[in-house]
Scaffold this active site. Sequence first.
Site, PDB file in Angstrom:
ATOM      1  N   GLU A 131       0.839  -1.329  -0.166  1.00 55.77           N
ATOM      2  CA  GLU A 131       0.233   0.092   0.076  1.00 55.77           C
ATOM      3  C   GLU A 131       0.642   1.179  -0.272  1.00 55.77           C
ATOM      4  O   GLU A 131       1.796   0.805   0.579  1.00 55.77           O
ATOM      5  CB  GLU A 131      -0.890   0.215   1.242  1.00 55.77           C
ATOM      6  CG  GLU A 131      -1.850   1.727   1.427  1.00 55.77           C
ATOM      7  CD  GLU A 131      -2.610   1.275   2.642  1.00 55.77           C
ATOM      8  OE1 GLU A 131      -2.367   0.364   3.659  1.00 55.77           O
ATOM      9  OE2 GLU A 131      -3.179   2.276   2.361  1.00 55.77           O
TER      10      GLU A 131
ATOM     11  N   ASN B   2     -12.319  -2.303   0.180  1.00 51.32           N
ATOM     12  CA  ASN B   2     -11.020  -2.471   1.620  1.00 51.32           C
ATOM     13  C   ASN B   2     -12.104  -2.318   2.687  1.00 51.32           C
ATOM     14  O   ASN B   2     -12.312  -0.778   2.808  1.00 51.32           O
ATOM     15  CB  ASN B   2      -9.611  -1.714   1.168  1.00 51.32           C
ATOM     16  CG  ASN B   2      -9.092  -1.631   2.367  1.00 51.32           C
ATOM     17  OD1 ASN B   2      -8.381  -3.096   3.140  1.00 51.32           O
ATOM     18  ND2 ASN B   2      -9.582  -1.114   3.125  1.00 51.32           N
ATOM     19  N   GLU B   3     -12.188  -2.821   3.470  1.00 51.63           N
ATOM     20  CA  GLU B   3     -12.648  -2.722   4.615  1.00 51.63           C
ATOM     21  C   GLU B   3     -13.653  -1.760   4.871  1.00 51.63           C
ATOM     22  O   GLU B   3     -14.760  -1.333   5.659  1.00 51.63           O
ATOM     23  CB  GLU B   3     -11.288  -2.467   5.940  1.00 51.63           C
ATOM     24  CG  GLU B   3     -10.724  -2.526   6.377  1.00 51.63           C
ATOM     25  CD  GLU B   3     -10.230  -2.127   7.057  1.00 51.63           C
ATOM     26  OE1 GLU B   3      -9.610  -0.636   7.121  1.00 51.63           O
ATOM     27  OE2 GLU B   3      -8.245  -2.468   6.931  1.00 51.63           O
TER      28      GLU B   3
END
Length: 667
Positions: free
Chosen positions: A55, A396-397
């Site tokens: 990331e 994501n999440e």
Amino acid sequence: MKQPTFLLPPLALGLSFGLSFGLASAALSAPATISIDASKPGARVSPTLYGAFFEEINRAGDGGIYAEMVQNRSFEDAPAPQAWQWLQTQDAKATWRLDRTAPLHPKNPTSLRLDIFQPGRVGIINQGFKGSTLPGKDNSEAAQAKWLPRFAEDAAKSRDGLAVQGGKTLLFSVYARGQDFKGPLTVSLEKQDGTVLSSRKISGIGTGWKQFEAQLRPTSSDTDARLVVSADRPGTLWLDMVSLFPRDTFKGRKNGLRADLVQMIAAMKPTFLRFPGGSFMEGATLKDAYHWKETIGDVATRPGHWNIWGYRSSDGLGFHEYLQMCEDLRAVPLYVANCGMAERDFVPLNQLQPWVEEALDAIEYANGPVTSTWGAMRAKNGHPKPFGLKYLEIGNENGVGYPWGGGKREDYLPRYKLFFDQIKAKYPDVITIANIDTEPDVPAEIVDEHYYESAAWFMEQATRYDNYDRKKRPLYLGEFAVTKEAGGGNMRAALGEAAFMTGLERNGDAVILSSYAPLFVRPAWRRWNPNAIIFDGARAFGTPSYYVQAMFAAHKGDVNLPVTLQDETKMLFAVAGKLDKSGEIVLKVVNTGAAPSTANIQLAGTTFLGSQAQTFVLSAESPTDENSFEAPTKIAPRANTISGVSSQFDHVFPAHSVSILHFKTSR
Ligand code: AHR
């Protein structure tokens, strides 16, 4: 698939466990026994169990593995020429400012304008990735204006400038145009005291934008050098995309990656590489979400975008470079697509189709034939052969219901379904990953779980998946790390993670993918702690957690063997497996205690060949011990050969250690 029986002692739970961690409690206990039964092989362990998660956070990309050495090369990073300094000798009269009147490209609208009324020497200086992040998630102009003086102060304090090596070629390039400017430009690498390490002249600057290139070869090494682009003639100049790359990038690729840092990922032997995040991919709001199409092609046409982690991303390490890195690392691509959900706002369902198509197009770019629109673009960008994107995570999440955002289950499910249905209809071979268990509402193929907790929590959770219902979807431990009492990445953290990972590997049929997070930090830009790899312009080292990841990946069993562990101290964690090729048995034992632990290792169902075993041991004197730039491998695996191996023998597992033992067997 049937689960093998593991007779593990009940773990001491909760506070008492947390408190006992690190005490010399083994001293009064009976010796432990570790029994392996090779006659009852259990489930096969996922071949892709251990991967890596990349990331853009803590300068992992820009100022990290992306080998560009100039910060803010495109002058788009801030409302002022951030990371640039002005050079003007006393005899000169000149001004400089950001200018948007004649952009190099509509997506790269800002350039730097220099008006030289009277020379002297006039120019600009870049010292690489000195500076610090904008705190918080507000990146408004007001927040940036408040931050710029702080940034300049932090940059001035730093000695982590351009790291150059004597005799190693650097590739400089710049777009320039002029008005009433007769040139030339001088580009030089200098020490802080002005000593010139290498210098070249650039001439032929006309009224239209043109790219100029020069090779610089410093006469000696320096870790705090600066790049100076200067002129000593009057006139007006515009500069953009001021760039400096090492010629020796990883695999020598153009617009490539820093070789030493990618080597560190390679040494983790990741079977897959997740990209681009993480919250980086979501954005705090949709305006800063990641859009892969803005990250391909000529870097001068990539707009870049604001990164939730407090600095602008050039997106020079874009989707294509990511796929190329996967190929170079022989890791399968695992791409995370934004499903129309940022942390704080979401795309209305009736406007989501373009976001679905963006994900479909990403797959086409990676995997499509050269006759397809995006496959042709991939070929144009230098890679006709498909990259073989295998996994696509939808968001994501999102849907977890975190207090900081990302949406609740009811926000995620309908968006996930739109993506899932269309991806599976068009690309049945691409395996999707959900952020939460979407079943029974919507089908899921793999479910991603993230944990950032204490070492004690991870140890307690070493049995978390032992009774995981195998009828449910397999899991991806997409992000995990000990983040409490972890120092800047200490042995305590590594032990907690290693204990937990014995549980991942023991259940390597249910947990089929895992990745520690985050991977990198350049200390001045730390927004998340800890991380696996710590680096500056010239150096890098792995934390003990890094070595745990590398050790588990390098010594993964192919098929599980049942282990019975009897250990009164409750400090030991173990998993055993067999290797298909060699028939070797691999035993991993984590001793989280502060005393060495003697265990009687017992083998049934096969016999060891010979009386020797190979061992790899990571240990530290104290759980708070860490590696550092000064002692980068103080805590690193040490290889050894032990003797006295038989079907029952005693072995001492050092305090605070992760041990891997390889036994040759008669099969
Ligand atoms: O790994 C750091 C962050 O933690 C990731 O960006 C996010 O997915 C998680 O909350």
